[in-house]
Design a protein around this motif. Sequence first.
Motif, PDB file in Angstrom:
ATOM      1  N   ALA A 176      -6.801   1.612   8.076  1.00 57.46           N
ATOM      2  CA  ALA A 176      -5.972   2.492   7.251  1.00 57.46           C
ATOM      3  C   ALA A 176      -6.708   2.865   5.965  1.00 57.46           C
ATOM      4  CB  ALA A 176      -4.644   1.811   6.937  1.00 57.46           C
ATOM      5  N   CYS A 177      -7.371   1.883   5.350  1.00 63.70           N
ATOM      6  CA  CYS A 177      -8.150   2.163   4.130  1.00 63.70           C
ATOM      7  C   CYS A 177      -9.297   3.131   4.430  1.00 63.70           C
ATOM      8  CB  CYS A 177      -8.688   0.861   3.537  1.00 63.70           C
ATOM      9  SG  CYS A 177      -7.420  -0.197   2.803  1.00 63.70           S
ATOM     10  N   HIS A 178      -9.953   2.930   5.563  1.00 58.96           N
ATOM     11  CA  HIS A 178     -11.051   3.815   5.959  1.00 58.96           C
ATOM     12  C   HIS A 178     -10.555   5.240   6.131  1.00 58.96           C
ATOM     13  CE1 HIS A 178     -14.848   4.963   7.868  1.00 58.96           C
ATOM     14  NE2 HIS A 178     -14.139   5.511   8.838  1.00 58.96           N
ATOM     15  N   THR A 179      -9.366   5.385   6.728  1.00 63.38           N
ATOM     16  CA  THR A 179      -8.787   6.712   6.934  1.00 63.38           C
ATOM     17  C   THR A 179      -8.474   7.393   5.605  1.00 63.38           C
ATOM     18  OG1 THR A 179      -7.806   5.954   9.020  1.00 63.38           O
ATOM     19  CG2 THR A 179      -6.920   7.975   8.068  1.00 63.38           C
ATOM     20  N   LEU A 180      -8.010   6.612   4.627  1.00 61.26           N
ATOM     21  CA  LEU A 180      -7.648   7.159   3.317  1.00 61.26           C
ATOM     22  C   LEU A 180      -8.844   7.300   2.384  1.00 61.26           C
ATOM     23  CD1 LEU A 180      -4.410   5.042   2.765  1.00 61.26           C
ATOM     24  CD2 LEU A 180      -4.495   7.514   3.156  1.00 61.26           C
ATOM     25  N   GLY A 181      -9.981   6.712   2.755  1.00 60.12           N
ATOM     26  CA  GLY A 181     -11.159   6.771   1.895  1.00 60.12           C
ATOM     27  C   GLY A 181     -11.160   5.720   0.801  1.00 60.12           C
ATOM     28  N   ILE A 182     -10.496   4.582   1.036  1.00 62.80           N
ATOM     29  CA  ILE A 182     -10.435   3.496   0.057  1.00 62.80           C
ATOM     30  C   ILE A 182     -11.488   2.448   0.405  1.00 62.80           C
ATOM     31  CG2 ILE A 182      -8.984   1.720  -1.000  1.00 62.80           C
ATOM     32  CD1 ILE A 182      -6.545   3.319  -0.095  1.00 62.80           C
ATOM     33  N   GLU A 183     -12.293   2.090  -0.567  1.00 63.01           N
ATOM     34  CA  GLU A 183     -13.296   1.038  -0.357  1.00 63.01           C
ATOM     35  C   GLU A 183     -12.599  -0.318  -0.326  1.00 63.01           C
ATOM     36  OE1 GLU A 183     -17.164  -0.961  -2.638  1.00 63.01           O
ATOM     37  OE2 GLU A 183     -16.279   0.926  -3.374  1.00 63.01           O
ATOM     38  N   GLN A 203       1.676   8.430   9.030  1.00 65.21           N
ATOM     39  CA  GLN A 203       0.686   8.537  10.096  1.00 65.21           C
ATOM     40  C   GLN A 203      -0.489   7.591   9.899  1.00 65.21           C
ATOM     41  OE1 GLN A 203      -0.359  12.667   9.969  1.00 65.21           O
ATOM     42  NE2 GLN A 203       1.551  13.356  10.920  1.00 65.21           N
ATOM     43  N   THR A 204      -0.657   7.099   8.671  1.00 67.30           N
ATOM     44  CA  THR A 204      -1.807   6.230   8.373  1.00 67.30           C
ATOM     45  C   THR A 204      -1.446   4.757   8.468  1.00 67.30           C
ATOM     46  OG1 THR A 204      -2.680   7.923   6.879  1.00 67.30           O
ATOM     47  CG2 THR A 204      -3.574   5.702   6.662  1.00 67.30           C
ATOM     48  N   LEU A 205      -0.282   4.375   7.946  1.00 71.36           N
ATOM     49  CA  LEU A 205       0.107   2.969   7.924  1.00 71.36           C
ATOM     50  C   LEU A 205       0.769   2.602   9.242  1.00 71.36           C
ATOM     51  CD1 LEU A 205       1.435   2.647   4.271  1.00 71.36           C
ATOM     52  CD2 LEU A 205      -0.892   2.439   5.137  1.00 71.36           C
ATOM     53  N   VAL A 206      -0.040   2.420  10.254  1.00 72.28           N
ATOM     54  CA  VAL A 206       0.451   2.110  11.597  1.00 72.28           C
ATOM     55  C   VAL A 206      -0.284   0.882  12.120  1.00 72.28           C
ATOM     56  CG1 VAL A 206       1.026   4.513  12.107  1.00 72.28           C
ATOM     57  CG2 VAL A 206      -1.262   3.652  12.646  1.00 72.28           C
ATOM     58  N   THR A 207       0.270   0.310  13.183  1.00 73.63           N
ATOM     59  CA  THR A 207      -0.400  -0.802  13.866  1.00 73.63           C
ATOM     60  C   THR A 207      -0.754  -0.374  15.285  1.00 73.63           C
ATOM     61  OG1 THR A 207       1.727  -1.731  14.569  1.00 73.63           O
ATOM     62  CG2 THR A 207       0.788  -2.562  12.523  1.00 73.63           C
ATOM     63  N   PHE A 208      -1.874  -0.877  15.763  1.00 76.47           N
ATOM     64  CA  PHE A 208      -2.354  -0.556  17.098  1.00 76.47           C
ATOM     65  C   PHE A 208      -2.343  -1.829  17.946  1.00 76.47           C
ATOM     66  CE2 PHE A 208      -4.355   2.380  14.172  1.00 76.47           C
ATOM     67  CZ  PHE A 208      -4.203   3.602  14.790  1.00 76.47           C
ATOM     68  N   ALA A 209      -2.016  -1.665  19.210  1.00 73.52           N
ATOM     69  CA  ALA A 209      -2.078  -2.781  20.145  1.00 73.52           C
ATOM     70  C   ALA A 209      -2.424  -2.259  21.527  1.00 73.52           C
ATOM     71  CB  ALA A 209      -0.745  -3.535  20.181  1.00 73.52           C
ATOM     72  N   LEU A 242       0.831  -1.210   0.000  1.00 69.37           N
ATOM     73  CA  LEU A 242       0.000   0.000   0.000  1.00 69.37           C
ATOM     74  C   LEU A 242       0.861   1.254   0.000  1.00 69.37           C
ATOM     75  CD1 LEU A 242      -2.707   1.403   0.112  1.00 69.37           C
ATOM     76  CD2 LEU A 242      -2.772   1.002   2.593  1.00 69.37           C
ATOM     77  N   ARG A 243       1.972   1.219   0.715  1.00 68.19           N
ATOM     78  CA  ARG A 243       2.876   2.374   0.737  1.00 68.19           C
ATOM     79  C   ARG A 243       3.437   2.645  -0.657  1.00 68.19           C
ATOM     80  NH1 ARG A 243       5.717   4.613   5.024  1.00 68.19           N
ATOM     81  NH2 ARG A 243       7.421   5.988   4.384  1.00 68.19           N
ATOM     82  N   GLN A 244       3.815   1.584  -1.380  1.00 66.67           N
ATOM     83  CA  GLN A 244       4.322   1.752  -2.742  1.00 66.67           C
ATOM     84  C   GLN A 244       3.254   2.382  -3.643  1.00 66.67           C
ATOM     85  OE1 GLN A 244       5.800  -2.050  -4.145  1.00 66.67           O
ATOM     86  NE2 GLN A 244       6.956  -2.404  -2.261  1.00 66.67           N
ATOM     87  N   ILE A 245       2.004   1.939  -3.488  1.00 65.69           N
ATOM     88  CA  ILE A 245       0.911   2.465  -4.311  1.00 65.69           C
ATOM     89  C   ILE A 245       0.687   3.944  -4.018  1.00 65.69           C
ATOM     90  CG2 ILE A 245      -1.558   2.287  -4.784  1.00 65.69           C
ATOM     91  CD1 ILE A 245      -1.314  -0.710  -4.057  1.00 65.69           C
TER      92      ILE A 245
END
Length: 456
Positions: free
Chosen positions: A260-267, A342-348, A218-221
């Motif tokens: 992450a997709c939701h944050t970017l607006g990707i379906e 800031q978008t491509l992160v992991t939560f725990a 996704l980062r490459q895209i």
Amino acid sequence: MKRKYTLMDYDKIAIIKDVVEKGKSKKAAAVKLSRSIRTINRMIKKYRELGEEGLIHGNTGKTPVNKLDHDLIFNHYKETYEDFNILHFSEKLKEKEGITISEATVRTIFKEHDTLSVRARRRTKRELKKKLKNMKKLSIEQKDQLIQLETEEFTGCVHPTQPRSKYFGEELQMDASEHEWFGSVKSHLHLAIDDATGRLVGGWFDWQETLFGYYAVLRQILTAYGIPIKFKTDRRTIFEYKSKKSKDMSEDTFTQFSHACHTLGIELEAKSIPEFKPRIERSFQTLQGRLIQEMRLAGVSTLDEANAFLNSYISKFNQQFAIMDSIPSCFDIQPSKEQIDQTLVTFAKRTISKGHDVMINHNRYALYDEYNQQKFLLPKTKVSVITMMDSSMFVLHNEKLFALEKIPERYEFSPSVDRDEDYSVPVKTKRVIPNADHPWRISNAKFFRNYEYLIM
């Protein structure tokens, strides 16, 4: 050395001989040989000067200067390119060996040596099997080939034809394939392909199918093209997670990737059947017949080398197989590097210990605020640890962000025992904490409450 004559050569010699020795008509000879009187006169002159040899073409029996050495080509295949398909092999002969040869000629050479391509069709296999069965004496290689053909069960893979999307970036299909891509250990290739153009837009190798692998793609895209409209994926827990307690599909909780997709607006659309995303399934089939062999020739043996090679190979693959022109793009504007990070992160989820620290991967970390002051949260306080792709970590609590600093098990320097000149004071760097309008701080409470399936 006497040349071997054909039946046409014998007819020609007999007719010209009759004209010269028996005085037969030149016109009759011209009709019989379908030649002009002038050509008959030249033949008569050559016959009188050189005899029968003068009537035979000078190249008869000679090896053409442009003839391909079939044995040499087959040896190249057996020694270096044995796992290549016919088309790929002919391309490599031109690129690496300087031999220009058509795919049809390579196929002829394979038939001469009773050899099958790794991508041979069922009809070709049947023909070779029939030929080997009719042969009275077989070599050891031919016997092994026949045994393999008799025991092999053909398994076809069907990908139904589907219309392509209208725009580049309208629909991306994403998946991972487990295979022995390099070396003898299986690894996973994470890949994304555009439905409209068949262009590979991102790829990443990892030992397992991981969230980080899909994040890398996704980062490459995002970096190269921008934000796409939609992703099609497998229904895996990396993309979607449905609580066992919930019977309503609309209550699926967000996973790391879908958030992450939701944050970017990707379906994000997920189904578990291969026909749902045929482009990516077919691309894996093509890459397993090409990428593995290319990496073997390049001497790729480690994960880092594989990812570096993949980055350069994708552009070469797209030049050969993708529709590069005339398809309009609908990618949204490319986000900045900071926005991507800031978008491509992991939560725990973690719990503050009695020592007012948090434990992550068997290491303890202290919390610091934006003023570089250590913060002491109450023990048993539930917090969320945010990890970025560059491994930097933060703690989120009550929509406040705290930087983390690793607590060493022991001091590196003892002022009572060690000499000052043996120790250099580490330079303290300023802790950078994201701003108040950071997307992590905004309306994430529902996400953390519902987030049950944690991926590290």
